[in-house]
Write a protein that holds these residues in place. Structure first.
Motif, PDB file in Angstrom:
ATOM      1  N   TYR A   1      -3.520   5.438   5.545  1.00 53.77           N
ATOM      2  CA  TYR A   1      -2.847   5.493   6.843  1.00 53.77           C
ATOM      3  C   TYR A   1      -1.334   5.283   6.715  1.00 53.77           C
ATOM      4  CZ  TYR A   1      -3.566   0.508   6.048  1.00 53.77           C
ATOM      5  OH  TYR A   1      -3.605  -0.735   5.483  1.00 53.77           O
TER       6      TYR A   1
ATOM      7  N   CYS B   1       2.639   5.801   5.743  1.00 48.07           N
ATOM      8  CA  CYS B   1       3.486   6.996   5.758  1.00 48.07           C
ATOM      9  C   CYS B   1       3.965   7.367   4.358  1.00 48.07           C
ATOM     10  CB  CYS B   1       4.696   6.767   6.673  1.00 48.07           C
ATOM     11  SG  CYS B   1       5.902   5.600   5.992  1.00 48.07           S
TER      12      CYS B   1
ATOM     13  N   PHE C   1      -9.662   2.109  11.459  1.00 47.74           N
ATOM     14  CA  PHE C   1      -8.934   2.841  10.416  1.00 47.74           C
ATOM     15  C   PHE C   1      -7.951   1.945   9.672  1.00 47.74           C
ATOM     16  CE2 PHE C   1      -5.729   2.793  13.659  1.00 47.74           C
ATOM     17  CZ  PHE C   1      -4.506   2.962  13.020  1.00 47.74           C
TER      18      PHE C   1
ATOM     19  N   VAL D   1       3.040   3.448  10.062  1.00 47.84           N
ATOM     20  CA  VAL D   1       1.683   4.002  10.229  1.00 47.84           C
ATOM     21  C   VAL D   1       1.762   5.105  11.289  1.00 47.84           C
ATOM     22  CG1 VAL D   1      -0.711   3.476  10.818  1.00 47.84           C
ATOM     23  CG2 VAL D   1       0.676   1.769   9.621  1.00 47.84           C
ATOM     24  N   PRO D   2       1.985   6.357  10.898  1.00 49.78           N
ATOM     25  CA  PRO D   2       2.223   7.437  11.855  1.00 49.78           C
ATOM     26  C   PRO D   2       1.136   7.600  12.919  1.00 49.78           C
ATOM     27  CG  PRO D   2       2.810   8.140   9.650  1.00 49.78           C
ATOM     28  CD  PRO D   2       2.154   6.804   9.499  1.00 49.78           C
ATOM     29  N   ASP D   3      -0.125   7.285  12.590  1.00 49.69           N
ATOM     30  CA  ASP D   3      -1.207   7.426  13.565  1.00 49.69           C
ATOM     31  C   ASP D   3      -1.019   6.529  14.782  1.00 49.69           C
ATOM     32  OD1 ASP D   3      -2.462   9.350  12.131  1.00 49.69           O
ATOM     33  OD2 ASP D   3      -4.094   8.082  11.385  1.00 49.69           O
TER      34      ASP D   3
ATOM     35  N   THR E   1       1.246   6.533  16.817  1.00 52.49           N
ATOM     36  CA  THR E   1       1.774   7.293  17.952  1.00 52.49           C
ATOM     37  C   THR E   1       0.660   7.814  18.853  1.00 52.49           C
ATOM     38  OG1 THR E   1       1.815   9.318  16.631  1.00 52.49           O
ATOM     39  CG2 THR E   1       3.828   7.980  16.666  1.00 52.49           C
ATOM     40  N   GLN E   2      -0.579   7.782  18.381  1.00 48.15           N
ATOM     41  CA  GLN E   2      -1.713   8.296  19.162  1.00 48.15           C
ATOM     42  C   GLN E   2      -2.376   7.213  20.013  1.00 48.15           C
ATOM     43  OE1 GLN E   2      -2.155  11.650  18.924  1.00 48.15           O
ATOM     44  NE2 GLN E   2      -0.355  11.435  17.578  1.00 48.15           N
ATOM     45  N   HIS E   3      -1.893   5.990  19.946  1.00 51.54           N
ATOM     46  CA  HIS E   3      -2.563   4.873  20.633  1.00 51.54           C
ATOM     47  C   HIS E   3      -1.656   4.263  21.699  1.00 51.54           C
ATOM     48  CE1 HIS E   3      -5.571   5.304  17.553  1.00 51.54           C
ATOM     49  NE2 HIS E   3      -4.673   5.076  16.612  1.00 51.54           N
TER      50      HIS E   3
END
Length: 397
Positions: A141, A143, A249, A312-314, A316-318
């Motif tokens: 996860y 970057c 994750f 942790v680029p993911d 941005t989805q939360h």
């Protein structure tokens, strides 16, 4: 007048855990909490169990980094204790210790990690220095900017809403008395005893104790003034953030080498984001009010979340679910205050340092010290004696 071996001031993690260890060793214990158990920093923090040296302890030059590294053996002791704590207290605490990563995204941060790693190795902490590639293999996860990371397998997190109440229940089972809405409003030493006046909803009463343990956290300095003692513990307002629940994750505790960032995903799927960003004390009559919940600083929330999304680029989805604030106590030199205050027989303090991470080990050490007069683990480095000079005018008062 009620008689006790020990009166503990403060119903946070250190206070309740100390009540447990002292009662377990046969001491008669009264814990006085002016509000509710676990209401302040012990229940408001993000629950990190971070045993690696934090960036704030190593970014101010080699001399200070060397000084701060002396806390590493205490961190190792705390890691061992947390690993068995749910079994010891016979309670679910949501302790997860799947390892912690401190990531470096710049050459400067890589240099800082290498210095940190050398200090940890010197003091017996087996952290691993990973390349960026190795770090991403362990934690996909992360970057692509990550150049290196320090990894310690024993790091993790626990639920701060569960830990202190579990200690309080265990302390009561061992015979300790824990009183909420019970404030110590005066304290003086008479012969070989401490006489305390307690304010409750029913009125005032006095108790006598052979020893006092100041476990008031951010309020340790103001509490000590009741005994005519100066202690360099300062209240600091901080903030935390939490996202909506997400599929699992993020198994590790994640930190940044030279930035205020910590992240972990809890059992329900929410991601806690913190790292020591400040909030702001509210004012009453033109003065900071330490008893009011601090106010958020919007810009600090934004900066904290931006750091999380960069690493942790993911993220941005939360969606952000909520933010909250709390007050912690820090000492003048960032090291813990543990032990008896010179010149004030029977008055002990356990405060400072990383209060949640180290709280259980502080309590175990205080239980040992206050019942036997010594500890198997040398805590002389953390003695209040190092600040004895500021009490020169206070002794004998």
């Amino acid at each position: 007048m009620e008689q006790y071996d020990v009166l503990i001031i403060g119903g946070g993690l250190v206070g309740c855990a100390s009540a447990y260890h002292l009662a377990q060793r046969g001491a008669s214990v009264l814990l006085a909490e002016k509000g509710d158990i676990n209401r302040q920093a012990s229940g408001q923090n993000a629950g990190s169990l971070h045993f690696q040296l934090e960036h704030r302890l190593i970014e101010h030059g080699d001399a200070l980094a060397e000084q701060f590294s002396r806390i590493i053996p205490l961190n190792r002791l705390a890691a061992e204790l947390w690993a068995d704590l749910e079994t010891e207290l016979e309670a679910p605490l949501e302790v997860v210790m799947k390892g912690g990563l401190m990531a470096a995204l710049t050459d400067t941060e890589v240099t800082l990690l290498k210095k940190k790693h050398a200090l940890e190795q010197k003091n017996g902490m087996d952290t691993q220095l990973l390349t960026g590639e190795d770090a991403r293999r362990k934690a996909p996860y992360l970057c692509n900017k990550v150049l290196a990371a320090a990894y310690f397998p024993g790091e993790g997190h626990a639920n701060p809403r569960l830990v202190t109440p579990a200690y309080a229940r265990a302390a009561r089972k061992k015979g300790a008395s824990i009183r909420k809405s019970c404030e110590v409003i005066s304290l003086y030493h008479h012969k070989d005893r401490w006489i305390a006046t307690l304010q409750t909803e029913e009125g005032r009463t006095q108790v006598s104790a052979g020893k006092i343990l100041n476990a008031a956290g951010a309020w340790a300095a103001s509490s000590a003034l009741l005994a005519h003692i100066h202690l360099p513990v300062f209240p600091v307002p901080l903030m935390m953030n939490v996202t909506e629940a997400a599929p699992a994750f993020l198994p590790h505790l994640v930190q940044r080498a030279s930035a205020k960032l910590s992240m972990k995903q809890v059992a329900d799927g929410n991601i806690l984001i913190g790292g020591g960003w400040s909030s702001r004390f509210q004012m009453t009559h033109g003065r900071p009010d330490f008893d009011k919940r601090p106010a958020l600083i919007k810009q600090n929330v934004i900066r904290n979340l931006a750091l999380a999304a960069e690493l942790v680029p993911d993220m941005t989805q939360h969606h952000l679910l909520r933010c909250w604030t709390g007050v912690v106590g820090v000492t003048a030199d960032q090291l813990p205050l543990l032990g008896e205050v010179p010149g004030f027989p029977g008055y002990y303090i356990a405060a400072g340092g990383s209060g949640f991470t180290l709280g259980p080990v502080y309590a175990r050490l205080m239980g040992e010290l206050m019942t036997t007069g010594a500890t198997a683990y040398d805590i002389s480095l953390f003695s209040p004696a190092r600040f004895d000079h500021i009490n020169g005018f206070m002794k004998g008062g």
